[in-house]
Design an enzyme around this catalytic site. Structure first.
Site, mmCIF file in Angstrom:
data_model
loop_
_atom_site.group_PDB
_atom_site.id
_atom_site.type_symbol
_atom_site.label_atom_id
_atom_site.label_comp_id
_atom_site.label_asym_id
_atom_site.label_seq_id
_atom_site.Cartn_x
_atom_site.Cartn_y
_atom_site.Cartn_z
ATOM 1 N N GLU A 1 1.871 3.376 1.280
ATOM 2 C CA GLU A 1 0.446 3.607 1.014
ATOM 3 C C GLU A 1 0.235 4.590 -0.131
ATOM 4 O O GLU A 1 0.007 5.782 0.099
ATOM 5 C CB GLU A 1 -0.254 4.133 2.280
ATOM 6 C CG GLU A 1 -0.367 3.093 3.379
ATOM 7 C CD GLU A 1 -1.135 3.602 4.613
ATOM 8 O OE1 GLU A 1 -1.470 4.810 4.666
ATOM 9 O OE2 GLU A 1 -1.408 2.771 5.508
ATOM 10 N N GLU B 1 0.715 -3.211 7.853
ATOM 11 C CA GLU B 1 0.369 -2.159 8.820
ATOM 12 C C GLU B 1 -1.112 -2.262 9.147
ATOM 13 O O GLU B 1 -1.943 -2.405 8.243
ATOM 14 C CB GLU B 1 0.683 -0.773 8.233
ATOM 15 C CG GLU B 1 0.637 0.348 9.261
ATOM 16 C CD GLU B 1 0.770 1.736 8.629
ATOM 17 O OE1 GLU B 1 1.800 2.001 7.975
ATOM 18 O OE2 GLU B 1 -0.179 2.525 8.786
#
Ligand SMILES: [Zn+2]
Ligand SMILES: [Zn+2]
Ligand SMILES: [Zn+2]
Length: 457
Positions: free
Chosen positions: A290, A375
């Site tokens: 991320e 995710e």
């Protein structure tokens, strides 16, 4: 007469000069005895031993001696896999005794055997025997939805496809950071989750920071690698696909928000791990979890263009590529996609409670971009708060209707509603409702139905 007198005097002198007449005819030391007890000893006290002349009984030497206990072993109970063995050791002189336990070390797992082959319409059955005692210590139903059926994956247009070129959807769970939660990376836990959830993929969160691979010391690095290898081997044996997730996120170190910070480490790591598993077709590589903060898509591209070739030297496995804003910026990707690679998918992460809009994913996929949800959760993006099933159900519809794969966060008992195990759970294997949080129960029911575990005979 004088002659005799001299002899008598000499004889007398000789006799007076000896305290023992027998000395005349033997040498005591040539007749020395073995050591014999003078003061008999016990195991706990000193004794004295002497040697004597065997002819005249004269004491020739002495020594102080202490005696050790002399034990004999008697087996009281044979060890089995689950029950300690025990022996008693008793001293043959004084009767003193002690016990020794031979601790049970549990069953030793042998290979998984298929007892009944799963088909598309029926559940199969597998078992695991103990290599030592032969008992079956695990027996479980399975659906044939993983690697053993679908083989090597690739990307065809915007879709993930299996070895037959058919559209294929992965669904599963991610670990939490394995530097903290390595205890969940073991056969029984991973097997139990697969048995109960019917998932076909697991993701291993390999943190770069937070005492992770790039910022931790050598022993952390070593143990993280060991855990990762262990996890991959177990998952492979179970027929699961695996995501190796380079989990940069910058939660504590702002520099870690940008994947370029650990570019060198990433290149080295992905060169190593993709070389190591180059002959295995069940592994997907997620090269940046991320990116966030000020990180731009240009930074991500620059990073990807350095790291992807490290993997491509070894394998054409699927590579998952993240993007800015915690991997929620497919718009930038669409404006300027990576060029020149096969089997690339763009990841997207969402937490449905505060991330309701599905439009980016829909737009990207509908425009022909391969999207992978590596995710997600249905709670808030901080991994806590209520599970929003309303938003979540909408996400499900969008993803399932497009055959987009997804991996839920997370296998652990960490604080917050995003971990599947209750915070106070100590049993790593029990995936019963009693041991699972709301999220775990929700996922389990969803995945069971999706996989067929609930519906197939
Ligand atoms: Zn003697
Ligand atoms: Zn003794
Ligand atoms: Zn056994």
């Amino acid at each position: 007469m004088k002659k005799y007198l001299t002899f008598i005097i000499l004889l007398l002198l000789f006799v007076v000069g000896c305290d023992n007449p027998k000395d005349v005819d033997h040498d005591c030391f040539l007749n020395q005895s073995e050591w014999i007890d003078k003061i008999p000893f016990t195991c706990s006290e000193e004794g004295i031993q002497i040697t004597i002349c065997k002819v005249c009984n004269k004491e020739l030497d002495s020594r102080v001696i202490t005696k050790e206990h002399e034990y004999v072993e008697k087996l009281l109970r044979e060890r089995t896999c689950l029950i300690d063995g025990q022996s008693i050791f008793t001293c043959i002189h004084c009767g003193e005794y002690y016990y020794v336990n031979d601790y049970a070390i549990g069953h030793i797992r042998s290979d998984i055997e298929i007892i009944k082959e799963a088909t598309d319409t029926t559940l199969g059955k597998k078992q695991v025997k103990c290599a030592t005692c032969g008992i079956i210590y695990k027996e479980f139903g399975y659906v044939n939805n993983g690697y053993h059926k679908n083989g090597k994956l690739s990307v065809k247009g915007r879709d993930l496809v299996n070895q037959f070129g058919e559209k294929y959807q992965l669904f599963g769970l991610s670990t939490h950071g394995i530097q903290w939660f390595s205890r969940y990376v073991n056969f029984d836990t991973i097997c139990s989750i697969q048995e109960n959830f019917g998932n076909n993929i697991i993701r291993f969160a390999f943190y770069t920071d937070e005492a992770g691979y790039c910022s931790g010391n050598v022993s952390i690095q070593k143990s993280m690698l060991e855990t990762l290898h262990r996890g991959i081997e177990i998952a492979t044996e179970l027929g699961l696909y695996v995501i190796v997730d380079w989990h940069m996120v910058g939660a504590t170190n702002p520099l870690d928000k940008n994947p370029l910070t650990y570019l060198d480490e990433a290149k080295e790591f992905f060169s190593y791990i993709s070389e190591y598993y180059k002959d295995q077709d069940n592994i997907l590589y997620e090269i940046m979890n991320e990116p966030n903060g000020k990180t731009t898509w240009d930074d991500c591209k620059k990073y990807a263009n350095e790291v992807i070739p490290c993997i491509r030297k070894n394998t054409d496995a699927i590579i998952l590529v993240g993007n800015p804003r915690w991997t929620a910026d497919l718009n930038s990707v669409m404006n300027s996609p990576l060029v020149g690679y096969e089997n690339i998918m763009y990841t997207y992460h969402f937490y449905a409670a505060d991330h309701r809009r599905t439009t980016q994913v829909e737009n990207a996929y509908d425009a022909g971009f391969p999207v992978f949800i590596s995710e997600f959760g249905f709670m808030n993006s901080d991994g806590d708060g209520n599970i929003s099933t309303t938003n979540g159900e909408n996400w499900k519809k969008v993803l399932d209707s497009r055959n987009i794969s997804y991996v839920a966060w997370n296998i652990s008992n960490s604080k917050g509603s995003a971990s599947i195990f209750k915070h106070n759970s100590v049993d790593l294997v029990d995936v019963s409702d009693a041991n699972l949080k709301t999220w775990g129960i929700y996922l389990k029911n969803w995945y069971r139905t999706k996989s067929g575990l609930n519906n197939l005979e």
